[in-house]
Design a protein around this motif. Structure first.
Motif, PDB file in Angstrom:
ATOM      1  N   UNK A 158      -1.981  -4.864  18.901  1.00  0.00           N
ATOM      2  CA  UNK A 158      -3.228  -5.776  18.634  1.00  0.00           C
ATOM      3  C   UNK A 158      -2.604  -6.738  17.644  1.00  0.00           C
ATOM      4  N   UNK A 159      -2.150  -6.394  16.426  1.00  0.00           N
ATOM      5  CA  UNK A 159      -1.695  -7.202  15.521  1.00  0.00           C
ATOM      6  C   UNK A 159      -0.330  -7.940  15.752  1.00  0.00           C
ATOM      7  N   UNK A 160       0.522  -7.396  16.548  1.00  0.00           N
ATOM      8  CA  UNK A 160       1.582  -8.124  17.267  1.00  0.00           C
ATOM      9  C   UNK A 160       1.480  -9.231  17.944  1.00  0.00           C
ATOM     10  N   UNK A 161       0.284  -8.859  18.967  1.00  0.00           N
ATOM     11  CA  UNK A 161      -0.106  -9.685  20.039  1.00  0.00           C
ATOM     12  C   UNK A 161      -0.834 -11.095  19.367  1.00  0.00           C
ATOM     13  N   UNK A 162      -1.398 -10.926  18.077  1.00  0.00           N
ATOM     14  CA  UNK A 162      -2.039 -12.035  17.231  1.00  0.00           C
ATOM     15  C   UNK A 162      -1.154 -12.538  16.276  1.00  0.00           C
ATOM     16  N   UNK A 163       0.095 -12.081  16.281  1.00  0.00           N
ATOM     17  CA  UNK A 163       1.224 -12.740  15.236  1.00  0.00           C
ATOM     18  C   UNK A 163       0.868 -12.280  14.102  1.00  0.00           C
ATOM     19  N   UNK A 164       0.232 -11.094  13.856  1.00  0.00           N
ATOM     20  CA  UNK A 164      -0.350 -10.588  12.376  1.00  0.00           C
ATOM     21  C   UNK A 164       0.475  -9.476  11.875  1.00  0.00           C
ATOM     22  N   UNK A 165       0.268  -9.282  10.764  1.00  0.00           N
ATOM     23  CA  UNK A 165       1.043  -8.033  10.224  1.00  0.00           C
ATOM     24  C   UNK A 165       0.133  -7.116   9.508  1.00  0.00           C
ATOM     25  N   UNK A 166       0.465  -5.670   9.987  1.00  0.00           N
ATOM     26  CA  UNK A 166      -0.560  -4.532   9.308  1.00  0.00           C
ATOM     27  C   UNK A 166       0.244  -3.643   8.727  1.00  0.00           C
ATOM     28  N   UNK A 167       0.280  -3.377   7.158  1.00  0.00           N
ATOM     29  CA  UNK A 167       1.070  -2.457   6.791  1.00  0.00           C
ATOM     30  C   UNK A 167       0.776  -1.070   7.356  1.00  0.00           C
ATOM     31  N   UNK A 168       2.006  -0.191   7.616  1.00  0.00           N
ATOM     32  CA  UNK A 168       1.838   0.952   8.071  1.00  0.00           C
ATOM     33  C   UNK A 168       0.737   1.968   7.554  1.00  0.00           C
ATOM     34  N   UNK A 169       0.624   1.888   6.115  1.00  0.00           N
ATOM     35  CA  UNK A 169      -0.374   2.632   5.588  1.00  0.00           C
ATOM     36  C   UNK A 169      -1.907   2.191   5.948  1.00  0.00           C
ATOM     37  N   UNK A 170      -1.871   0.870   5.933  1.00  0.00           N
ATOM     38  CA  UNK A 170      -3.274   0.319   6.358  1.00  0.00           C
ATOM     39  C   UNK A 170      -3.667   0.769   7.744  1.00  0.00           C
ATOM     40  N   UNK A 171      -2.599   0.763   8.818  1.00  0.00           N
ATOM     41  CA  UNK A 171      -2.835   0.956  10.034  1.00  0.00           C
ATOM     42  C   UNK A 171      -3.365   2.562  10.102  1.00  0.00           C
ATOM     43  N   UNK A 172      -2.835   3.530   9.460  1.00  0.00           N
ATOM     44  CA  UNK A 172      -3.247   4.864   9.531  1.00  0.00           C
ATOM     45  C   UNK A 172      -4.697   4.821   8.916  1.00  0.00           C
ATOM     46  N   UNK A 173      -4.646   3.887   7.608  1.00  0.00           N
ATOM     47  CA  UNK A 173      -6.026   4.039   7.033  1.00  0.00           C
ATOM     48  C   UNK A 173      -7.167   3.473   8.244  1.00  0.00           C
ATOM     49  N   UNK A 174      -6.911   2.729   8.891  1.00  0.00           N
ATOM     50  CA  UNK A 174      -7.814   2.052   9.814  1.00  0.00           C
ATOM     51  C   UNK A 174      -8.204   3.060  10.804  1.00  0.00           C
ATOM     52  N   UNK A 181     -13.446   5.590  18.301  1.00  0.00           N
ATOM     53  CA  UNK A 181     -13.725   5.251  19.721  1.00  0.00           C
ATOM     54  C   UNK A 181     -12.620   3.820  19.729  1.00  0.00           C
ATOM     55  N   UNK A 182     -12.067   3.754  20.741  1.00  0.00           N
ATOM     56  CA  UNK A 182     -11.416   2.406  20.860  1.00  0.00           C
ATOM     57  C   UNK A 182     -12.091   1.141  20.812  1.00  0.00           C
ATOM     58  N   UNK A 183     -13.177   1.172  21.004  1.00  0.00           N
ATOM     59  CA  UNK A 183     -14.094  -0.292  20.858  1.00  0.00           C
ATOM     60  C   UNK A 183     -14.215  -0.528  19.420  1.00  0.00           C
ATOM     61  N   UNK A 184     -14.555   0.665  18.480  1.00  0.00           N
ATOM     62  CA  UNK A 184     -14.575   0.569  16.961  1.00  0.00           C
ATOM     63  C   UNK A 184     -13.306   0.331  16.297  1.00  0.00           C
ATOM     64  N   UNK A 185     -12.141   0.762  16.996  1.00  0.00           N
ATOM     65  CA  UNK A 185     -11.139   0.488  16.152  1.00  0.00           C
ATOM     66  C   UNK A 185     -10.564  -1.145  16.630  1.00  0.00           C
ATOM     67  N   UNK A 186     -10.821  -1.450  17.844  1.00  0.00           N
ATOM     68  CA  UNK A 186     -10.369  -2.740  18.269  1.00  0.00           C
ATOM     69  C   UNK A 186     -11.162  -3.582  17.609  1.00  0.00           C
ATOM     70  N   UNK A 187     -12.425  -3.444  17.262  1.00  0.00           N
ATOM     71  CA  UNK A 187     -13.380  -4.421  16.484  1.00  0.00           C
ATOM     72  C   UNK A 187     -13.199  -4.683  15.239  1.00  0.00           C
ATOM     73  N   UNK A 188     -12.697  -3.254  14.574  1.00  0.00           N
ATOM     74  CA  UNK A 188     -12.081  -3.508  12.975  1.00  0.00           C
ATOM     75  C   UNK A 188     -10.983  -4.221  12.816  1.00  0.00           C
ATOM     76  N   UNK A 189      -9.967  -3.933  13.618  1.00  0.00           N
ATOM     77  CA  UNK A 189      -8.952  -4.742  13.678  1.00  0.00           C
ATOM     78  C   UNK A 189      -9.302  -6.338  13.758  1.00  0.00           C
ATOM     79  N   UNK A 204      -7.153  -3.580   1.834  1.00  0.00           N
ATOM     80  CA  UNK A 204      -8.175  -4.380   2.570  1.00  0.00           C
ATOM     81  C   UNK A 204      -8.925  -3.225   3.333  1.00  0.00           C
ATOM     82  N   UNK A 205      -8.061  -2.479   3.904  1.00  0.00           N
ATOM     83  CA  UNK A 205      -9.120  -1.399   5.103  1.00  0.00           C
ATOM     84  C   UNK A 205     -10.028  -0.731   4.070  1.00  0.00           C
ATOM     85  N   UNK A 206      -9.745  -0.247   2.838  1.00  0.00           N
ATOM     86  CA  UNK A 206     -10.657   0.241   1.813  1.00  0.00           C
ATOM     87  C   UNK A 206     -12.025  -0.756   1.559  1.00  0.00           C
TER      88      UNK A 206
END
Length: 335
Positions: A158-174, A181-189, A204-206
């Motif tokens: 999702x982030x790569x398609x938007x040319x954005x970067x998310x830190x690995x720790x942030x991805x796990x936290x998110x 659910x995938x809809x919640x995860x996609x919406x949060x991203x 940022x996730x926190x």
């Protein structure tokens, strides 16, 4: 008559696509039970068609309730040739009437004014039709995303398609915070990408979703690094029973482990360390009290145990729950 195929290719051919890259074609199949992916694909196609044809006519048809000739009526050339988008839903429960009509439809020539999308969530009902669609339609994979490893991969894409970067720790936290659910995860991203500039970090996730990460994950980490093995095990099992993901536990363990390892080896000022760890003073003080009971060697062993559990949670192990429990026991025994 020639069999129906993609409007952008020669008839009789087929191709695969994803919900991120799908483009309108005369015949399309959304295949898989993940509703969020199917919705994203459909929205992308509708947006593209409406950009070309503001007067687009959109119709939905339930394949389980379709009457004789209904598909033919909807797809027949209109008097003024208006472009049409037709979504056929519930293909997994299609009735015999629709099945017969759909098979006949595939034998008709293309109508460039019609985009027909069929939604199939799973099963073998109408296998002959599915086989024909697999050969001739643009197939969009809407398979379910279940494991935390797959959710992390989805988030990274999702982030790569938007040319954005998310830190690995942030991805796990998110994933831990919004991955039920995938809809919640996609919406949060998407929300983070809208509201935050630059790289998305765990802070940022926190800030945005910390309230969703159950406090029990951090209670487990605190008990483990305090050396309270029985309490940590009990809290961990309770956390799992109440729906906390193992990835949330490893994220909490990893974060506290890094703080303790840094504190054990630190020789400078507390202010410098607080800045380096990006911790508020109260949290640094709390971690420092725990770190007094640790040595550099034992702290390194604990961090290694967490890293191993984290790898197993991401798919190396078939029993991620046990892998995390083993790491908790290892950490607690090191105090």
């Amino acid at each position: 008559m020639a069999p129906r195929g993609r409007s952008t290719q020669s008839t009789g051919s087929a191709s695969a696509s994803t919900f991120r890259t799908a483009e309108p074609a005369s015949l399309m199949l959304l295949k898989g039970s993940e509703h969020y992916l199917a919705t994203r694909a459909l929205d992308r196609i509708k947006t593209a068609l409406k950009a070309q044809h503001p007067d687009l006519e959109y119709t939905r048809l339930d394949a389980s309730e379709a009457g004789p000739g209904e598909l033919t009526r909807l797809t027949s050339p209109s008097l003024f040739g208006e472009p049409r988008l037709i979504l056929v839903e519930d293909l997994a429960q299609m009735n015999d009437t629709f099945l017969a009509d759909a098979l006949r439809y595939l034998e008709e020539p293309d109508d460039e004014d019609v985009t027909l999308i069929l939604r199939h969530s799973g099963g073998n009902r109408g296998k002959k039709l599915l086989d024909a669609l697999g050969r001739r339609a643009v197939v969009i994979d809407c398979s379910p995303v279940k494991s935390d490893a797959d959710k992390l991969d989805f988030l990274r894409q999702e982030f790569r398609a938007a040319h954005r970067t998310i830190h690995p720790d942030a991805a796990r936290a998110l994933v831990a915070a919004a991955g039920s659910s995938l809809s919640d995860l996609g919406g949060a991203g998407q929300q983070l990408m809208r509201d935050v500039e630059g790289e998305i970090t765990a802070d940022h996730v926190d800030q945005y979703f910390g309230g969703r990460v159950e406090a029990s994950a951090f209670k487990v980490a605190g008990a483990a690094f305090d050396g309270r093995a029985e309490a940590a095990a009990r809290l961990y099992r309770h956390a799992l029973a109440t729906g906390v993901s193992p990835v949330a536990i490893t994220a909490a363990l990893a974060r506290l482990g890094r703080q303790i390892a840094a504190l054990v080896d630190h020789r400078g000022s507390q202010g410098q360390l607080a800045s380096a760890l990006q911790l508020p003073p109260w949290q640094l003080k709390q971690a420092a009290e725990t770190a007094r009971r640790w040595t550099p060697t034992r702290a390194a062993d604990a961090v290694e145990a967490v890293a191993q559990a984290d790898a197993e949670v991401k798919g190396v192990s078939r029993t991620p729950e046990y892998a995390v429990e083993k790491a908790i026991a290892t950490i607690a025994s090191g105090v």
